[in-house]
Design a protein around this motif. Sequence first.
Motif, PDB file in Angstrom:
ATOM      1  N   PHE A  55       0.843  -1.289  -0.008  1.00 18.52           N
ATOM      2  CA  PHE A  55       0.037   0.120  -0.098  1.00 18.52           C
ATOM      3  C   PHE A  55       0.952   1.253   0.047  1.00 18.52           C
ATOM      4  O   PHE A  55       0.466   2.234  -0.454  1.00 18.52           O
ATOM      5  CB  PHE A  55      -1.000   0.053   1.415  1.00 18.52           C
ATOM      6  N   THR A  56       2.064   1.216   0.738  1.00 18.93           N
ATOM      7  CA  THR A  56       2.675   2.420   0.619  1.00 18.93           C
ATOM      8  C   THR A  56       3.373   2.716  -0.460  1.00 18.93           C
ATOM      9  O   THR A  56       3.700   4.018  -0.659  1.00 18.93           O
ATOM     10  CB  THR A  56       3.890   2.358   1.563  1.00 18.93           C
ATOM     11  N   ALA A  57       3.534   1.856  -1.372  1.00 17.91           N
ATOM     12  CA  ALA A  57       3.815   2.109  -2.839  1.00 17.91           C
ATOM     13  C   ALA A  57       2.957   3.116  -3.484  1.00 17.91           C
ATOM     14  O   ALA A  57       3.387   3.616  -4.580  1.00 17.91           O
ATOM     15  CB  ALA A  57       4.248   0.938  -3.588  1.00 17.91           C
ATOM     16  N   THR A  58       1.646   3.183  -3.049  1.00 13.28           N
ATOM     17  CA  THR A  58       0.737   3.959  -3.838  1.00 13.28           C
ATOM     18  C   THR A  58       0.698   5.201  -3.191  1.00 13.28           C
ATOM     19  O   THR A  58      -0.218   6.217  -3.643  1.00 13.28           O
ATOM     20  CB  THR A  58      -0.891   3.327  -3.622  1.00 13.28           C
ATOM     21  N   GLY A  59       1.597   5.630  -2.177  1.00 11.58           N
ATOM     22  CA  GLY A  59       1.499   6.948  -1.377  1.00 11.58           C
ATOM     23  C   GLY A  59       0.850   6.895  -0.263  1.00 11.58           C
ATOM     24  O   GLY A  59       0.704   7.877   0.608  1.00 11.58           O
ATOM     25  N   ALA A  60       0.121   5.609   0.245  1.00 13.40           N
ATOM     26  CA  ALA A  60      -0.433   5.767   1.524  1.00 13.40           C
ATOM     27  C   ALA A  60       0.475   5.472   2.911  1.00 13.40           C
ATOM     28  O   ALA A  60       1.620   5.023   2.539  1.00 13.40           O
ATOM     29  CB  ALA A  60      -1.363   4.460   1.434  1.00 13.40           C
ATOM     30  N   ASP A  61       0.010   5.999   3.744  1.00 14.41           N
ATOM     31  CA  ASP A  61       0.624   5.352   5.071  1.00 14.41           C
ATOM     32  C   ASP A  61       0.097   4.393   5.670  1.00 14.41           C
ATOM     33  O   ASP A  61      -0.887   4.047   5.458  1.00 14.41           O
ATOM     34  CB  ASP A  61       0.305   6.710   6.198  1.00 14.41           C
ATOM     35  N   PHE A  62       0.956   3.450   6.205  1.00 10.98           N
ATOM     36  CA  PHE A  62       0.525   2.243   6.576  1.00 10.98           C
ATOM     37  C   PHE A  62       0.683   2.019   8.411  1.00 10.98           C
ATOM     38  O   PHE A  62       2.050   2.410   8.651  1.00 10.98           O
ATOM     39  CB  PHE A  62       1.088   0.851   5.992  1.00 10.98           C
ATOM     40  N   ARG A  63      -0.119   1.485   8.947  1.00  8.37           N
ATOM     41  CA  ARG A  63      -0.163   1.256  10.226  1.00  8.37           C
ATOM     42  C   ARG A  63      -0.549  -0.263  10.570  1.00  8.37           C
ATOM     43  O   ARG A  63      -1.701  -0.467  10.140  1.00  8.37           O
ATOM     44  CB  ARG A  63      -1.163   2.179  11.036  1.00  8.37           C
ATOM     45  N   PRO A  64       0.177  -0.902  11.298  1.00 11.80           N
ATOM     46  CA  PRO A  64      -0.241  -2.195  11.687  1.00 11.80           C
ATOM     47  C   PRO A  64      -1.250  -2.301  12.817  1.00 11.80           C
ATOM     48  O   PRO A  64      -1.059  -1.574  13.800  1.00 11.80           O
ATOM     49  CB  PRO A  64       1.029  -2.780  12.121  1.00 11.80           C
ATOM     50  N   VAL A  65      -2.163  -2.899  12.165  1.00  9.01           N
ATOM     51  CA  VAL A  65      -3.402  -3.280  13.220  1.00  9.01           C
ATOM     52  C   VAL A  65      -3.787  -4.928  12.846  1.00  9.01           C
ATOM     53  O   VAL A  65      -4.368  -5.003  11.615  1.00  9.01           O
ATOM     54  CB  VAL A  65      -4.645  -2.246  12.759  1.00  9.01           C
ATOM     55  N   GLY A  66      -3.656  -5.526  13.902  1.00  9.68           N
ATOM     56  CA  GLY A  66      -3.987  -6.997  13.827  1.00  9.68           C
ATOM     57  C   GLY A  66      -5.387  -7.461  13.936  1.00  9.68           C
ATOM     58  O   GLY A  66      -5.712  -8.082  14.751  1.00  9.68           O
ATOM     59  N   ILE A  67      -6.048  -7.225  12.887  1.00 12.60           N
ATOM     60  CA  ILE A  67      -7.560  -7.842  12.730  1.00 12.60           C
ATOM     61  C   ILE A  67      -7.498  -9.021  12.158  1.00 12.60           C
ATOM     62  O   ILE A  67      -7.076  -9.529  11.147  1.00 12.60           O
ATOM     63  CB  ILE A  67      -8.378  -6.754  12.126  1.00 12.60           C
TER      64      ILE A  67
END
Length: 382
Positions: A55-67
Amino acid sequence: MTEQSPLRGRRIVEVLATSAGGVGSHIRTIVPAIRAAGASVRVCGAPATEQLFGFTATGADFRPVGISSGLDPFADGRAVLQLRGALEGADLLHAHGLRAGLVAAVARRASGAPARPLVLTLHNALQENSGPKQRLLRALEGRTIRAADMVLAVSGDLADNARRLGARDVRVVPALAPALAPAARSRDEVREELGLDAGRPLVVAVGRLHPQKGYDVLLDAVARWESDGRLRPAPLVAIAGDGPLEEQLAGRIRAERLPVLLLGRRSDVADLLGAADLCVLPSRWEGSPFTGQEALRAGTPLVATRAGGMPELFGDAAAFVPVGDAGALADAVVAVLDDPARADQLAAAGPLQAAGWPDEEAAGRQIAAVYRELLGAPGGAA
């Protein structure tokens, strides 16, 4: 904000549970359009999901959330805390799937900003099972759907169910597969890799090795056409995907000596579809499955079950069979492979059906329009 950039300065948070397929691909598809509308995007999900989809390759910020994919009170509690922290500064929360929706609804309330809009996309239906756990899941399904300010359903049956459960606002927005890269190898090269003799049909299935996908029914169908000898030479069935049923399926294939190859997860789906005489989708439930979309775009004849949104999405461009009916599946495969005219008809109908679907950019703009509407920004009706 200006009319030209109605989402400029807004922060959108996209949330998904553990995903190895369509949900992750769908989010990766819509992020560019949301960013192009002026918003920043944060994606929250399992670290393995980021590794798979980037997802970060599209310019999004990523946050780990373990669902997790199943109910787990302790894991869910941790996920709520993780997501609550990730919601800082967010203007809108979009959860993909019921598991993500449940965690998102609780985290939104716990964050002290319950007015922040919550969008819920339904990608699949809960399955009809009995027992206390299923009753609990049904109750949570209703609460999660009613907590959302807007429900987006990828098929009409999911939309109808959401309305029955009291959803405030429901829209049908199919999740569309991103276009595959062109095939890198010829039909003959792929068939040679798979060890196919000249003239032997190739049947391809693509998807996670999970009970949802109905591969046990597919193996039943293979055993039927092997025993009755209706197809000579008998097709080779190649299944591309990995998942929890891999060992079980492999054991049955060996024990019954079925002409089925488990290829594992593949990045050359376009090559496989280009080499196939037929694609099968024997799923028990689906919303807007990517495999079928990819087959139709490729002009590969498709046999699918009537599960979920598939008849609505594929129309007359696929041959349909009842869910769980191995005999009907075997008959449909035989009918297409034994009738070149029927195969040609399906092959021609696929791209025509697919031409009526929105492209990736249009799908992303549709989601961005939903966000504008909920945030009260100019241009919400676009």
